[in-house]
Design an enzyme around this catalytic site. Structure first.
Site, PDB file in Angstrom:
ATOM      1  CE1 TYR A 125      -0.738   6.792   3.352  1.00 35.99           C
ATOM      2  CE2 TYR A 125      -1.301   8.811   2.193  1.00 35.99           C
ATOM      3  CZ  TYR A 125      -1.672   7.732   2.958  1.00 35.99           C
ATOM      4  OH  TYR A 125      -2.978   7.587   3.345  1.00 35.99           O
TER       5      TYR A 125
ATOM      6  CG  HIS B 128      -2.043   0.205   7.763  1.00 35.16           C
ATOM      7  ND1 HIS B 128      -2.913   0.351   6.698  1.00 35.16           N
ATOM      8  CD2 HIS B 128      -2.515  -0.805   8.514  1.00 35.16           C
ATOM      9  CE1 HIS B 128      -3.878  -0.540   6.826  1.00 35.16           C
ATOM     10  NE2 HIS B 128      -3.655  -1.258   7.906  1.00 35.16           N
TER      11      HIS B 128
END
Length: 145
Positions: free
Chosen positions: A24, A101
């Site tokens: 991430y 996302h």
């Protein structure tokens, strides 16, 4: 009337910056909110942001958006793959929304390949890192008269 977008971040996104940085990145949720607010401002929109680890809180925020928002940018986190209720909330208010996302969910575990939102989202931005939020704002803004 003020033009506004709602930014929704789902479960575990409060841990951005420390949670699996190899997946991430190191940007925090606050970084994401600022980046998205700046992109919205450049397009003539205010941004209201909400993050929760509780599905009902997210659904309530989505319902409230119908009163004063023109669009929604949402990263539903794990709810992407499990929540018919979140899908129903988004389709029920009839605002265009972008599904975002940070990681490329199609390059990850098989269970992440299914999204309950993919066929009803006006915009999808997948695997572009946190910069995907700004891209989603720009694409949504182009859809709004």
């Amino acid at each position: 009337m003020t033009r506004r977008m709602l930014l929704v971040n789902g479960p575990n996104l409060n841990l951005l910056g420390s949670r699996e940085p190899e997946v991430y990145g190191t940007a925090t949720l606050q970084d994401v909110e600022k980046l998205t607010a700046d992109a919205a401002s450049a397009e003539g929109f205010e941004l209201r942001a909400v993050q929760s680890n509780h599905e009902g809180v997210l659904i309530d925020a989505i319902h409230a958006a119908r009163e004063d928002c023109a669009a929604i940018v949402i990263n539903p986190g794990g709810l992407t793959h499990t929540s018919v209720s979140l899908r129903d909330a988004l389709t029920g208010i009839a605002l265009p929304f972008a599904e975002v996302h940070i990681s490329d969910v199609y390059a990850r575990e098989e269970f992440r390949h299914h999204s309950y939102l993919h066929d009803v989202a006006a915009v999808r931005v997948i695997g572009k890192g946190v910069g995907g939020y700004a891209s989603a704002v720009r694409q949504l803004a182009a859809l709004i008269p």
